[in-house]
Motif scaffolding. Structure first.
Motif, PDB file in Angstrom:
ATOM      1  N   TYR A   1      -0.041   5.511   0.800  1.00  0.00           N
ATOM      2  CA  TYR A   1       1.270   6.163   0.697  1.00  0.00           C
ATOM      3  C   TYR A   1       1.764   6.117  -0.751  1.00  0.00           C
ATOM      4  CZ  TYR A   1       6.378   6.386   1.358  1.00  0.00           C
ATOM      5  OH  TYR A   1       7.710   6.682   1.265  1.00  0.00           O
TER       6      TYR A   1
ATOM      7  N   THR B   1       3.875   0.166   8.161  1.00  0.00           N
ATOM      8  CA  THR B   1       3.978  -0.334   6.790  1.00  0.00           C
ATOM      9  C   THR B   1       4.446  -1.791   6.862  1.00  0.00           C
ATOM     10  OG1 THR B   1       6.294   0.313   6.576  1.00  0.00           O
ATOM     11  CG2 THR B   1       4.639   1.945   5.923  1.00  0.00           C
TER      12      THR B   1
ATOM     13  N   THR C   1       0.897   4.726  10.642  1.00  0.00           N
ATOM     14  CA  THR C   1       2.083   4.787   9.778  1.00  0.00           C
ATOM     15  C   THR C   1       2.793   3.441   9.725  1.00  0.00           C
ATOM     16  OG1 THR C   1       3.552   5.534  11.541  1.00  0.00           O
ATOM     17  CG2 THR C   1       2.451   7.242  10.251  1.00  0.00           C
TER      18      THR C   1
ATOM     19  N   ILE D   1       9.948   5.654   8.716  1.00  0.00           N
ATOM     20  CA  ILE D   1       8.967   5.158   9.691  1.00  0.00           C
ATOM     21  C   ILE D   1       9.674   4.831  10.999  1.00  0.00           C
ATOM     22  CG2 ILE D   1       7.241   3.389  10.170  1.00  0.00           C
ATOM     23  CD1 ILE D   1       6.404   4.838   7.735  1.00  0.00           C
TER      24      ILE D   1
ATOM     25  N   PRO E   1      -4.697   8.249   4.035  1.00  0.00           N
ATOM     26  CA  PRO E   1      -3.518   8.314   4.893  1.00  0.00           C
ATOM     27  C   PRO E   1      -3.799   9.223   6.089  1.00  0.00           C
ATOM     28  CG  PRO E   1      -3.196   9.676   2.952  1.00  0.00           C
ATOM     29  CD  PRO E   1      -4.491   8.949   2.753  1.00  0.00           C
TER      30      PRO E   1
ATOM     31  N   ASN F   1      -2.142   1.343   4.745  1.00  0.00           N
ATOM     32  CA  ASN F   1      -1.320   2.546   4.904  1.00  0.00           C
ATOM     33  C   ASN F   1      -0.358   2.708   3.736  1.00  0.00           C
ATOM     34  OD1 ASN F   1      -2.523   2.892   7.376  1.00  0.00           O
ATOM     35  ND2 ASN F   1      -0.816   2.030   8.540  1.00  0.00           N
TER      36      ASN F   1
ATOM     37  N   SER G   1       8.167   7.658  13.447  1.00  0.00           N
ATOM     38  CA  SER G   1       6.873   7.338  14.061  1.00  0.00           C
ATOM     39  C   SER G   1       6.761   5.928  14.626  1.00  0.00           C
ATOM     40  CB  SER G   1       5.767   7.536  13.025  1.00  0.00           C
ATOM     41  OG  SER G   1       5.901   6.547  12.026  1.00  0.00           O
TER      42      SER G   1
ATOM     43  N   MET H   1       0.907  10.315   8.532  1.00  0.00           N
ATOM     44  CA  MET H   1       1.474   9.722   7.325  1.00  0.00           C
ATOM     45  C   MET H   1       1.745  10.799   6.275  1.00  0.00           C
ATOM     46  SD  MET H   1       2.643   7.025   5.944  1.00  0.00           S
ATOM     47  CE  MET H   1       2.146   5.322   5.852  1.00  0.00           C
TER      48      MET H   1
END
Lengths: 276, 336
Positions: free
Chosen positions: B87, B291, B289, B277, B198, B83, B281, B202
């Motif tokens: 990104y 990370t 999403t 984030i 993504p 992800n 989300s 995202m």
């Protein structure tokens, strides 16, 4: 004629980008004054219909925002005063005083600036926990009361002041601290103001540090409280006027300072980037 | 001629001045890193002190789990790396280009009201990331502002934060993996999953981040643009170079060092995405999403698996430090 056309294109592009960058804030402000059904039905409209303060009333009566606001103010003021004083002390020593280990120490400061804050979440929690500081004002304040970037900015500034300035004070027999405090520091006003502003803005907006420093809602700062308020109900269209109102209140102090001290912000941003 | 005593006094004075900074950085930066190194070698669960003798020592097991063991920890970690890689691949070029575009617009001699526009573009960069995330949650909410705007142009917008579909899959118009990609790929994720791109969710976060960071980078370009001597541009004009040629052969080469700085600062910064984030989300939908920064936080503070959480932090640390060293090295070479 060609010039007119290119001016027109230029302004069209400019206005397009200006809208992209400004309109989200317009939406935020407008919707915080709307009723919930109105915000859900016409989120794009810049005019609340009807306008209401209900969202803000609920922010103050239904959430702990007054407490977050108080905590944010307290933490921001203490950290900013601390940073400005302690960073200039260290910056001055690194620039002007001769002592063994100075070069190594400056190298260490540069190295510290490269440590990404995001990998320090758990480590910081570990140390606060071990020292018995977790969940206290001390945990919110002490770990962030100095910052390497501020030391760097102050050192660079003191480097630019001619050395002769202190000679007179030295000859008069003033000690190092006296010289620093009453001769050099007053000359550093521009750098001090810049540092004050960056520190205020950075601390006011600080979020992740509060996540690993406290869990008691009575110790939440504004960003922490705000995050808590929204991260519960994902994607739902509920209570947006209230949330946007709270976010707006968190934005206003930095916005005011930004409007007054624009140039300092610009300078701070470029100095911060020029450290490589 | 300084005597030995005055030398010692100078040392004492100097260290006294730097003492607060040194002590605080040592206690809240260096010490935590050392403690975390230890914790990453244990399976401490957050109870009591991690330095008690009854905390199980597991060696490099926590790191091992992230890379070689076929379990949930590795799956989550690899998903988070995927992800974040997508990104980075989108955020960095976009913000570099947008920042340059904004700087060129603001710097253009034709236009009035420069400082107003400069401030307008820069303001998002100084605003609280949490407050901005709240704003964008509203804008990207189902049937929210953006959906209505797209509606106006006859486009049906997605349900941003509940849409886990990868954009590469969407672009290819595929719902299910072709046989060639369904099999297991590197580190336990199938090739299909690696190549998802993504997710739609995202992309919303990417839009927000590009929007917030471009202003800062615009200022760096602006500073560099103002350093370009006007005579240079005029000489090119006299030589008959058109506007595009002047940009391509005069302005752009002069901006190269700044562009390198913007690119690498962007690379370093976008491996650290966390606040957005957390607020928008929490890694959902369907982990698209997630990370490394958020995963390390979640693993430690929600799953109480502090060992694995710190191990993820250190892997992330390594990625970022390598990027930083690369940047500093290139910049030093260029200077000398």
């Amino acid at each position: 004629m060609r010039k007119l056309a290119s001016t027109f294109t230029g302004y069209s592009i400019l206005i397009f980008f200006a809208l992209v960058f400004i309109y989200p804030f317009v939406i935020q402000i407008a919707n915080s004054f709307k009723t919930e059904p109105d915000a859900a039905a016409s989120p794009l409209s810049p005019f609340p219909n009807p306008g209401t303060l209900a969202g803000f009333e609920r922010v103050f009566s239904g959430t702990d925002l007054p407490i977050w606001l108080g905590n944010s103010l307290l933490v921001t003021i203490v950290v900013t005063v601390g940073r400005v004083f302690l960073d200039s002390l260290a910056g001055y020593a690194l620039s002007r005083l001769r002592f063994r280990g100075r070069a190594a120490l400056f190298g260490a400061v540069i190295a510290v600036m490269a440590v990404p804050g995001v990998v320090l979440f758990i480590p910081k929690f570990l140390v606060l926990n071990q020292l018995g500081m977790y969940d206290s004002y001390l945990a919110l304040i002490l770990p962030v009361i100095v910052d390497a970037a501020g030391v760097f900015i102050m050192k660079q500034f003191f480097d630019s002041i001619p050395a002769g300035v202190e000679e007179a004070a030295r000859i008069d027999g003033a000690g190092a601290f006296r010289t620093f405090w009453s001769v050099v520091l007053p000359m550093a006003r521009p750098a001090l103001i810049t540092l004050t502003i960056i520190s205020f803005q950075g601390t006011w907006n600080e979020f992740p540090h509060t996540l690993v420093a406290v869990q008691n809602p009575a110790l939440f700062t504004l960003p922490r409280g705000l995050a808590d308020l929204v991260s519960g109900s994902l994607g739902g269209g509920t209570q947006y006027p209230l949330k946007l109102g709270a976010a707006l209140l968190a934005t206003i102090p930095v916005a005011v300072i930004f409007v007054i001290f624009q140039r300092r912000f610009v300078r701070g941003a470029n100095e911060g980037s020029d450290k490589g | 001629m300084p005597t030995r005593r005055s030398r010692a006094r100078d040392d004492a004075t100097g260290w006294l001045f730097v003492a607060p900074v040194v002590v605080i950085l040592a206690v809240f930066l260096l010490l935590p890193i050392l403690m975390a190194m230890w914790v990453s070698l244990t399976s401490w669960n957050g109870q009591g002190s991690p330095f008690r003798s009854d905390v199980p020592f597991v060696g490099l097991d926590n790191y091992d789990r992230l890379f070689t063991r076929d379990d949930l920890a590795r799956e989550n970690f690899m998903i988070s790396i995927r992800n974040n890689a997508y990104y980075v691949a989108i955020v960095v070029p976009l913000q570099t280009a947008l920042a340059l575009g904004l700087a060129l617009i603001v710097n253009s001699r034709l236009l009035k009201g420069k400082s107003f526009f400069r401030s307008a573009f820069y303001f998002p960069s100084v605003t609280s990331s949490v407050a901005i995330s709240v704003m964008f949650l509203f804008i990207f909410s189902n049937s929210g502002a953006l959906t209505q705007l797209l509606d106006f142009f006859g486009i049906q917008g997605p349900q941003w934060f509940s849409d886990a579909r990868g954009v590469l899959h969407l672009l290819l118009g595929m719902d299910t993996p072709p046989a060639a990609l369904a099999g297991a790929g590197p580190f336990g994720l199938s090739w299909w999953e690696w190549l998802a791109g993504p997710s739609v969710a995202m992309c919303a976060i990417i839009a927000l981040v590009v929007w917030t960071t471009s202003g800062t980078f615009m200022l760096m370009y602006l500073a560099a643009l103002q350093d370009i001597p006007v005579t240079l541009e005029e000489a090119a004009k006299l030589d008959g170079a058109g506007r595009w040629q002047r940009f391509r052969y005069v302005t752009l080469p002069m901006l190269r060092p700044t562009m390198f700085l913007v690119l690498t600062l962007g690379l370093i910064g976008s491996w650290q995405v966390f606040d957005q984030i957390y607020v928008m989300s929490q890694g959902a939908p369907a982990k698209t999403t997630l990370t490394p920064a958020f995963l390390s936080y979640r693993t430690a503070f929600r799953d109480f698996d502090y060992g694995a959480g710190t191990a993820i932090s250190f892997v992330l640390f390594l990625i970022i430090v390598l990027l930083t060293l690369f940047q500093r090295r290139v910049m030093r070479e260029r200077r000398s």
